[in-house]
Write a protein that holds these residues in place. Structure first.
Motif, PDB file in Angstrom:
ATOM      1  N   SER A 101       1.202 -11.488   0.651  1.00  0.00           N
ATOM      2  CA  SER A 101       1.419 -11.086   1.043  1.00  0.00           C
ATOM      3  C   SER A 101      -0.004 -10.568   2.051  1.00  0.00           C
ATOM      4  N   GLY A 102      -0.955 -11.443   1.481  1.00  0.00           N
ATOM      5  CA  GLY A 102      -1.945 -11.246   2.068  1.00  0.00           C
ATOM      6  C   GLY A 102      -2.360 -11.864   3.500  1.00  0.00           C
ATOM      7  N   PHE A 103      -1.044 -12.696   3.872  1.00  0.00           N
ATOM      8  CA  PHE A 103      -1.639 -13.927   4.719  1.00  0.00           C
ATOM      9  C   PHE A 103      -1.418 -13.498   6.508  1.00  0.00           C
ATOM     10  N   TYR A 104      -1.769 -13.435   7.175  1.00  0.00           N
ATOM     11  CA  TYR A 104      -1.866 -12.396   8.301  1.00  0.00           C
ATOM     12  C   TYR A 104      -2.351 -13.517   9.554  1.00  0.00           C
ATOM     13  N   LYS A 119      -6.335 -11.940   3.905  1.00  0.00           N
ATOM     14  CA  LYS A 119      -6.463 -10.636   3.035  1.00  0.00           C
ATOM     15  C   LYS A 119      -6.301 -10.035   1.611  1.00  0.00           C
ATOM     16  N   PRO A 120      -7.144  -9.414   1.013  1.00  0.00           N
ATOM     17  CA  PRO A 120      -5.855  -9.020   0.054  1.00  0.00           C
ATOM     18  C   PRO A 120      -5.814  -7.391   0.270  1.00  0.00           C
ATOM     19  N   THR A 121      -4.088  -7.716  -0.078  1.00  0.00           N
ATOM     20  CA  THR A 121      -3.860  -6.328   0.302  1.00  0.00           C
ATOM     21  C   THR A 121      -3.678  -5.222  -0.317  1.00  0.00           C
ATOM     22  N   PHE A 122      -3.534  -3.964  -0.127  1.00  0.00           N
ATOM     23  CA  PHE A 122      -3.799  -3.002  -0.641  1.00  0.00           C
ATOM     24  C   PHE A 122      -5.748  -2.170  -0.644  1.00  0.00           C
ATOM     25  N   ILE A 123      -6.435  -3.628   0.164  1.00  0.00           N
ATOM     26  CA  ILE A 123      -8.100  -3.501  -0.358  1.00  0.00           C
ATOM     27  C   ILE A 123      -8.312  -3.653   1.116  1.00  0.00           C
ATOM     28  N   ASP A 124      -8.178  -4.343   1.729  1.00  0.00           N
ATOM     29  CA  ASP A 124      -8.415  -5.015   3.853  1.00  0.00           C
ATOM     30  C   ASP A 124      -7.512  -4.793   4.598  1.00  0.00           C
ATOM     31  N   ARG A 125      -7.743  -3.361   5.616  1.00  0.00           N
ATOM     32  CA  ARG A 125      -7.089  -3.517   6.628  1.00  0.00           C
ATOM     33  C   ARG A 125      -7.649  -4.451   7.565  1.00  0.00           C
ATOM     34  N   VAL A 126      -6.959  -5.236   8.723  1.00  0.00           N
ATOM     35  CA  VAL A 126      -6.858  -5.756   9.712  1.00  0.00           C
ATOM     36  C   VAL A 126      -6.313  -5.246  10.546  1.00  0.00           C
ATOM     37  N   GLU A 127      -7.455  -5.071  12.049  1.00  0.00           N
ATOM     38  CA  GLU A 127      -7.091  -3.512  13.729  1.00  0.00           C
ATOM     39  C   GLU A 127      -7.058  -5.238  14.436  1.00  0.00           C
TER      40      GLU A 127
END
Length: 400
Positions: free
Chosen positions: A88-91, A118-126
């Motif tokens: 789920s961390g791939f974007y 990105k590590p889910t629930f840790i990083d958020r990308v805008e």
């Protein structure tokens, strides 16, 4: 039948197995049948698995195989959860965007376009678009320095160059830019006269507005770069619009007349300069020819002076004859007799042309040359005699 209904051979159907006072069948402890689901055994087994309790008594051998199966299922469930979390961390970030990474809500960095993780629930990308040209506009009634009111429309085009500053330096950078544009436009218009805004000074006002806007937003570090400021329209109030339209038309007509005058000047001035230069060169040439001619005559008279001093009469006669010969050589010759009314026209120019033609023919052959020489001699004698007669007649006319 209810669990405590009488007539059950002395056995109560207590679901908790605690109300049996009598005997039990098959020796089952607590009156419960073997093979029934027991919550106490389930929680006991789970506690022994998590806490390392191997259990006690004769039931350990029976519970070893179920504990192994439940341990494997737990590890499999954990592995599935880890795989799902990692997948789920791939974007993907678009080519025109840049991703601003927030780790536990704090700025961590910027990622480029393409596939990222990105590590889910840790990083958020805008994601922030850095390629699109954005636009903010302002318009309204503004007061000029000469206390007139005009309606001005102006917009600014910009692009995001620093995504982190764009997101975190200002709460709403687009709205802040619009307010800064409105303030800059009103400040510049307030320092200009109405006629300048409407006609001749529009380019200066646009450039001044851009400089004022850049200096206003620079301390805020909004992460944007201004590309252009466009002065779209400036209109007077409707009550005086007709008068200002006449002023603009008159100014345009003035500019048109000035351009036509410049074109006419560019057409006529080079021609006039060329004619003037031509006249100057002709005058210089005439001056040089006159000077040279005068210098030649001076030199000629200087050479003739000793002869004049030796024989003045002869020299004057010679000068007179030479002058008359030079004058009469270009005119038709007419001799008039003062004793009679007869006149004689001498075609000396024709005789001279014929002598030259005969001389040219005599050069072709030796025989023709002899004949030509004889003819030339006779013609020369005639010419000499004629010239002598002309000189004598001219001398007599001059003396008379």
């Amino acid at each position: 039948m209810a669990w405590n209904q009488p007539g059950n051979d002395g056995q109560d159907r207590d679901p908790w197995g605690s109300g049996n006072k009598g005997g039990n069948s098959g020796g089952n402890k607590g009156g419960r049948k073997r093979g029934a689901f027991d919550l106490d055994d389930f929680f006991r087994n789970l506690g022994s698995k998590l806490g390392g309790n191997k259990g006690s008594g004769g039931g350990d051998g029976e519970n070893k195989q179920p504990l192994r199966i439940s341990g494997r299922l737990g590890m499999l469930a954990i592995a599935v959860i880890v795989v799902v979390w990692a997948g789920s961390g791939f974007y993907t970030i678009k080519e025109s965007d840049r991703g601003v990474v927030l780790r536990f809500g704090e700025y961590s960095g910027v990622v480029g376009p393409g596939l990222n993780w990105k590590p889910t629930f840790i990083d958020r990308v805008e994601p922030v678009n850095v390629e699109t040209v954005r636009e903010q506009a302002t318009n309204g009634m503004m007061l000029t320095s000469d206390e007139n009111v005009i309606r001005v429309e102006m917009n600014v085009q910009y692009r995001v160059t620093d995504p982190a500053e764009y997101l975190f330096s200002v709460t709403n950078p687009d709205n802040s830019l619009r307010q800064a544009l409105d303030s800059a436009v009103r400040g510049v218009i307030g320092q200009s006269e109405m006629e300048q805004v409407l006609t001749a000074n529009r380019a200066f006002i646009r450039d001044e507005t851009q400089r004022e806007l850049e200096s206003t937003i620079a301390p805020y570090k909004m992460g944007i770069t201004l590309l252009d400021v466009n002065f779209q329209a400036a209109r007077p109030p409707e009550d005086v619009k007709a008068a200002f339209d006449d002023v603009i038309s008159a100014r345009e007509e003035e500019q048109k007349t000035i351009r036509e005058a410049h074109a006419y000047r560019n057409e006529v001035l080079p021609l006039a300069k060329g004619n003037a230069q031509k006249m100057i060169e002709e005058a210089e040439a005439y001056k040089a020819s006159v000077v040279f001619k005068a210098e030649g005559e001076v030199a000629s008279f200087a050479k003739m002076l000793p002869e004049y001093r030796a024989a003045p009469e002869i020299t004057r006669e010679r000068l007179y004859i030479d002058t008359m010969e030079r004058v009469l050589s270009n005119t038709r010759k007419v001799i008039a007799n003062d004793k009679s009314n007869s006149m004689l026209v001498l075609p000396l120019d024709q005789l001279l042309r014929e002598s030259k033609a005969s001389a040219a023919k005599g050069a072709s052959s030796a025989r023709m040359e002899t004949q030509s020489n004889n003819s030339s001699s006779s013609n020369s004698a005639v010419s000499t005699q004629s010239s002598s007669d002309i000189r004598g007649g001219a001398a007599r006319v001059g003396r008379q």
